[in-house]
Design a protein around this motif. Structure first.
Motif, mmCIF file in Angstrom:
data_model
loop_
_atom_site.group_PDB
_atom_site.id
_atom_site.type_symbol
_atom_site.label_atom_id
_atom_site.label_comp_id
_atom_site.label_asym_id
_atom_site.label_seq_id
_atom_site.Cartn_x
_atom_site.Cartn_y
_atom_site.Cartn_z
ATOM 1 N N THR A 12 5.464 -9.448 -4.880
ATOM 2 C CA THR A 12 4.598 -10.438 -4.444
ATOM 3 C C THR A 12 4.968 -9.955 -2.983
ATOM 4 O O THR A 12 3.643 -11.483 -2.298
ATOM 5 C CB THR A 12 5.024 -12.280 -4.989
ATOM 6 O OG1 THR A 12 6.152 -12.487 -4.439
ATOM 7 C CG2 THR A 12 4.830 -12.466 -6.201
ATOM 8 N N TRP A 32 1.732 -9.998 -0.656
ATOM 9 C CA TRP A 32 0.882 -11.238 -0.289
ATOM 10 C C TRP A 32 0.982 -11.669 1.366
ATOM 11 O O TRP A 32 0.727 -12.531 1.205
ATOM 12 C CB TRP A 32 1.113 -12.266 -0.989
ATOM 13 C CG TRP A 32 0.382 -11.666 -2.183
ATOM 14 C CD1 TRP A 32 -0.757 -11.104 -2.741
ATOM 15 C CD2 TRP A 32 0.801 -12.802 -3.711
ATOM 16 N NE1 TRP A 32 -0.811 -11.235 -4.022
ATOM 17 C CE2 TRP A 32 0.091 -12.609 -4.757
ATOM 18 C CE3 TRP A 32 1.643 -13.859 -4.050
ATOM 19 C CZ2 TRP A 32 -0.225 -12.792 -5.896
ATOM 20 C CZ3 TRP A 32 1.535 -14.339 -5.249
ATOM 21 C CH2 TRP A 32 0.703 -13.877 -6.093
ATOM 22 N N VAL A 89 -4.166 -16.469 0.038
ATOM 23 C CA VAL A 89 -3.750 -15.416 -1.114
ATOM 24 C C VAL A 89 -5.347 -15.311 -1.741
ATOM 25 O O VAL A 89 -5.924 -15.982 -2.473
ATOM 26 C CB VAL A 89 -2.527 -15.428 -2.596
ATOM 27 C CG1 VAL A 89 -2.952 -14.183 -3.157
ATOM 28 C CG2 VAL A 89 -1.547 -15.043 -1.709
ATOM 29 N N VAL A 114 1.421 -18.338 -5.817
ATOM 30 C CA VAL A 114 1.561 -19.008 -5.296
ATOM 31 C C VAL A 114 2.233 -20.161 -5.046
ATOM 32 O O VAL A 114 2.262 -20.480 -3.990
ATOM 33 C CB VAL A 114 0.151 -18.984 -4.965
ATOM 34 C CG1 VAL A 114 -0.480 -19.428 -3.825
ATOM 35 C CG2 VAL A 114 -0.654 -17.535 -5.081
#
Length: 271
Positions: free
Chosen positions: A128, A131, A141, A190
């Motif tokens: 991740t 991002w 994102v 997220v």
């Protein structure tokens, strides 16, 4: 019993050293081509060399009984031949199912004549971090499939499994698919990052081209490959993921993504 940890400067290999020490191992040798960067604890033997340069390995392999093998597909066959010639007995490899991206490592270990334990992790929580730039720059994102899901695993948990497998014969001849403790969609990930950072992060469903553009600042030329080969592999409801694998092998709970996000929030906030 001397245990060799290869890739000791890398994210997982360095953590394997720490977990071996925590579990009481006293004869650890770490292979690295950058002694200073590895910052190895006192008492750990340092062997300078690289799996990508097999000619540097014979001295590092001398007297070693067990090895954690980081994935280097281009040289793995030569590496394993040297390991067998040195009298090594057991390899714990980081790889994947034979048909997967790192499957050639698994196949080479199978063919080596050495005893083995295969570790087959899926999606890493650390992925991740791709991002991070767009979260800092845009507060959002961008990806094409918000409901695509996986059970991401922390690299520290992979290292804990590897250390456990190196210290006993109980895992010989076993192949372990590894996953984290929860199946999470891309929007779930997220949301956890937003909670850890204490700010709103939007999820924008984007085209393939816009996704590549958003990821390029962190991934460079690998962004296109990642979008076309990895993101398309996540299913909305992945079946039969081994979400208890870390606890089953190590006896301790696996890291949740919420915990990982809290511990790594600064990596998304800092430039």
């Amino acid at each position: 019993m001397t245990i060799l940890v290869t890739g000791a400067t890398a994210n997982i290999g360095r953590k394997v050293v720490d977990h071996l020490l925590a579990q009481g191992a006293t004869d650890i040798r770490a292979l690295t081509n950058n002694r200073r960067k590895a910052a190895l604890p006192a008492g750990v033997q340092v062997a300078e060399g690289s799996l990508r340069r097999p000619d540097t390995l014979p001295a590092a392999f001398a007297g070693v009984e067990r090895m954690y093998l980081a994935p280097t597909p281009d040289s793995v066959t030569q590496v394993l031949a040297l390991a067998r010639a040195a009298g090594m007995r057991h390899v714990v490899d980081l790889s994947g199912e034979p048909e997967s991206w790192w499957g050639s490592v698994c196949t080479a270990v199978d063919d080596s004549g050495l005893a083995w334990t295969h570790l087959w992790p899926g999606d890493f929580m650390e992925n991740t971090l791709i991002w991070s730039h767009q979260i800092r720059a845009t507060g959002a994102v961008r990806e094409p499939r918000p409901n695509a899901a996986s059970a991401p695993i922390a690299m520290d948990d992979i290292a804990a499994v590897a250390a456990t497998a190196l210290l006993t014969d109980a895992h010989l001849g076993r192949a372990y698919p590894l996953a984290g403790p929860e199946i999470l969609s891309r929007t779930d990930l997220v949301r956890h990052l937003a909670d850890a950072l204490g700010r709103d992060i939007a999820f924008h469903r984007s085209s393939r081209e816009d996704t590549v553009t958003a990821l390029t600042p962190t991934m460079g030329d690998n962004a296109t490959w990642y979008v076309d080969n990895v993101l398309t592999g996540f299913d909305p409801q992945p079946a039969a993921l081994p979400i208890t694998s870390v606890q089953d092998i190590t006896g301790r709970p696996a890291t949740t993504f919420a915990q990982w996000a809290d511990d790594n929030a600064a990596r998304f906030a800092a430039v």
